[in-house]
Write an enzyme that holds these catalytic residues in place. Structure first.
Site, PDB file in Angstrom:
ATOM      1  N   LEU A  61       0.838  -1.280   0.004  1.00 18.90           N
ATOM      2  CA  LEU A  61       0.085   0.043   0.032  1.00 18.90           C
ATOM      3  C   LEU A  61       0.923   1.289  -0.168  1.00 18.90           C
ATOM      4  O   LEU A  61       0.383   2.168   0.710  1.00 18.90           O
ATOM      5  CB  LEU A  61      -0.835   0.102   1.138  1.00 18.90           C
ATOM      6  CG  LEU A  61      -1.597  -1.191   1.601  1.00 18.90           C
ATOM      7  CD1 LEU A  61      -2.417  -0.991   2.743  1.00 18.90           C
ATOM      8  CD2 LEU A  61      -2.931  -1.411   0.571  1.00 18.90           C
ATOM      9  N   ASP A 115       9.551  -4.078  -5.621  1.00 17.81           N
ATOM     10  CA  ASP A 115      10.544  -5.063  -5.763  1.00 17.81           C
ATOM     11  C   ASP A 115      11.306  -5.051  -4.579  1.00 17.81           C
ATOM     12  O   ASP A 115      11.824  -6.277  -4.017  1.00 17.81           O
ATOM     13  CB  ASP A 115      11.517  -4.712  -7.139  1.00 17.81           C
ATOM     14  CG  ASP A 115      10.651  -4.745  -8.283  1.00 17.81           C
ATOM     15  OD1 ASP A 115       9.634  -5.488  -8.249  1.00 17.81           O
ATOM     16  OD2 ASP A 115      11.042  -3.988  -9.126  1.00 17.81           O
ATOM     17  N   SER A 128      14.327   2.048   1.257  1.00 16.37           N
ATOM     18  CA  SER A 128      14.894   2.226   0.144  1.00 16.37           C
ATOM     19  C   SER A 128      14.486   3.444  -0.733  1.00 16.37           C
ATOM     20  O   SER A 128      15.033   3.928  -1.415  1.00 16.37           O
ATOM     21  CB  SER A 128      14.441   0.909  -0.810  1.00 16.37           C
ATOM     22  OG  SER A 128      13.050   0.955  -1.313  1.00 16.37           O
TER      23      SER A 128
HETATM   24  P1  ATP Z   1       6.899   0.396  -7.415  1.00 15.80           P
HETATM   25  O1  ATP Z   1       5.880   0.161  -8.611  1.00 15.80           O
HETATM   26  O2  ATP Z   1       7.250   1.869  -7.333  1.00 15.80           O
HETATM   27  O3  ATP Z   1       8.024  -0.682  -7.306  1.00 15.80           O
HETATM   28  P2  ATP Z   1       4.897  -0.628  -5.693  1.00 15.80           P
HETATM   29  O4  ATP Z   1       3.492   0.064  -6.201  1.00 15.80           O
HETATM   30  O5  ATP Z   1       4.892  -1.992  -6.216  1.00 15.80           O
HETATM   31  O6  ATP Z   1       6.102   0.141  -6.120  1.00 15.80           O
HETATM   32  P3  ATP Z   1       4.117   0.281  -3.117  1.00 15.80           P
HETATM   33  O7  ATP Z   1       2.967  -0.363  -2.611  1.00 15.80           O
HETATM   34  O8  ATP Z   1       4.266   1.411  -3.434  1.00 15.80           O
HETATM   35  O9  ATP Z   1       4.927  -0.760  -4.086  1.00 15.80           O
HETATM   36  O10 ATP Z   1       5.426   0.215  -2.145  1.00 15.80           O
HETATM   37  C1  ATP Z   1       6.042  -1.145  -1.451  1.00 15.80           C
HETATM   38  C2  ATP Z   1       6.458  -0.813  -0.270  1.00 15.80           C
HETATM   39  O11 ATP Z   1       7.300   0.399  -0.043  1.00 15.80           O
HETATM   40  C3  ATP Z   1       5.354  -0.369   0.752  1.00 15.80           C
HETATM   41  O12 ATP Z   1       4.695  -1.500   1.637  1.00 15.80           O
HETATM   42  C4  ATP Z   1       6.162   0.464   1.867  1.00 15.80           C
HETATM   43  O13 ATP Z   1       6.873  -0.230   2.732  1.00 15.80           O
HETATM   44  C5  ATP Z   1       7.313   1.175   0.917  1.00 15.80           C
HETATM   45  N1  ATP Z   1       6.960   2.721   0.515  1.00 15.80           N
HETATM   46  C6  ATP Z   1       6.621   3.086  -0.895  1.00 15.80           C
HETATM   47  N2  ATP Z   1       6.310   4.005  -0.870  1.00 15.80           N
HETATM   48  C7  ATP Z   1       6.533   4.741   0.442  1.00 15.80           C
HETATM   49  C8  ATP Z   1       6.572   5.975   0.959  1.00 15.80           C
HETATM   50  N3  ATP Z   1       6.070   7.274   0.406  1.00 15.80           N
HETATM   51  N4  ATP Z   1       6.845   5.995   2.436  1.00 15.80           N
HETATM   52  C9  ATP Z   1       7.314   5.061   3.155  1.00 15.80           C
HETATM   53  N5  ATP Z   1       7.356   3.666   2.514  1.00 15.80           N
HETATM   54  C10 ATP Z   1       6.945   3.562   1.295  1.00 15.80           C
END
Ligand code: ATP
Length: 302
Positions: A220, A251, A281
């Site tokens: 999320l 990832d 990250s």
């Molecule tokens: P991407 O496509 O950019 O690789 P995603 O949409 O697959 O990302 P996200 O759900 O956005 O994945 O993020 C994965 C994890 O990264 C989250 O569960 C959280 O731990 C961390 N994360 C992402 N954005 C943030 C943020 N703005 N602040 C803190 N943690 C974040």
């Protein structure tokens, strides 16, 4: 080996531009960099940096980008026995980034499109020795389906990250995976349901359980993650961080989750740690360049 990542690799070709060119126009880019990417490779690198023994079944082309990718795997301690050469271009992603960090990305799948179920058969002995199979959707779907069947037949847990979102993914053919880990937009696309609130997300995840999937873990972003299975749902918060670049956060989550799962065998510990790792990250620029080693990660958490 601990983890078999069966998936993609890409070379990111990043041009830093002042503005996007118009049709027919040539503009000069003041900066350029090359980065290693592809969802499979990113996840493999994160898990390997944390200390897992990882091997990648992936296809590279017959060009200079392939050498770059193989060298990057070696530098990260990833087993390259099944990094297979293909008579095609490698997967590459030309990316244009403007000063406001808006980007335009072109994905050329190249050799990734040639990873077949036969490649999985050929690597069967090696995959069968792993504790976890990790999959994404940047290789042909029939190979994803074959890998899930392989895991089922050999009693090896399978994690499927259904990214990038693919509307033609057949849930019936992936329901035997052990962990299904989408982000919010992938969950919405796969179920056709809204994901505006946590209650919406829970409903959509429950629709996946109805389709036969056992454990759904939805990432999320800054809100952490939600784990849903027959026992109910559990929310995990993300720490508040100074996010400078969230590319590749998903990832990082999958790579760390996989590492923790094969190390501790505990899903809750794996989710909690993966959130902290992915959130760490996003405080640094880049994709693989933002992934901490085990040492860096543990010192960042003190
Ligand atoms: P991407 O496509 O950019 O690789 P995603 O949409 O697959 O990302 P996200 O759900 O956005 O994945 O993020 C994965 C994890 O990264 C989250 O569960 C959280 O731990 C961390 N994360 C992402 N954005 C943030 C943020 N703005 N602040 C803190 N943690 C974040």
């Amino acid at each position: 080996m601990d983890i078999a990542v069966i998936g993609s690799n890409m070379v990111d070709l990043i041009s830093y531009i002042d503005r996007m060119p118009q049709e027919g126009e040539t503009v000069e880019a003041p900066g350029f960099s090359i980065g290693c990417g592809g969802k499979g490779a990113n996840q493999a690198v994160a898990a390997a940096r944390l200390g897992s023994e990882v091997f990648m079944l992936t296809r590279v082309g017959n060009d200079v980008f392939a050498d770059n990718t193989i060298e990057n795997f070696r530098l990260n301690g990833i087993d390259t026995e099944y990094v297979l050469r293909t008579d095609s271009t490698s997967g590459v992603a030309p990316i244009f980034v403007d000063p406001q960090s808006h980007n335009s990305i072109i994905i050329v799948k190249g050799a990734n499109g040639f990873l077949t179920p036969k490649d999985i058969d050929d690597a069967a002995e090696k995959i069968a020795g792993c504790k976890l199979i990790v999959l994404q959707l940047e290789i042909p779907l029939e190979s994803v389906y074959a890998a899930i069947q392989f895991g089922k037949e050999h009693d090896i847990p399978v994690l499927l990250n259904p990214a990038p979102a693919q509307p033609d993914l057949e849930l019936e053919k992936v329901k035997d995976c052990t962990y299904f880990v989408p982000n919010e937009s992938e969950l919405s696309l796969l179920t056709g349901m809204p994901v505006d609130t946590i209650a919406d997300i829970e409903n959509a995840a429950n629709a996946l359980l109805d389709a036969g999937i056992r454990d759904v873990i939805v990432t999320l972003g800054s809100k952490g993650a939600l784990w849903v299975n027959a026992a109910g749902s559990k929310r995990f918060e993300a720490p508040l961080v100074n996010a400078v670049d969230t590319t590749g956060a998903g990832d990082a989550f999958i790579g760390c989750f996989s590492h923790e799962l094969v190390t501790s065998g505990d899903v809750e510990i794996a989710i909690t740690t993966a959130i902290r790792y992915a959130s760490d990250s996003v405080t640094r620029k880049g994709t693989q360049t933002s992934y901490a080693t085990a040492e860096q990660f543990s010192s960042s958490q003190r």
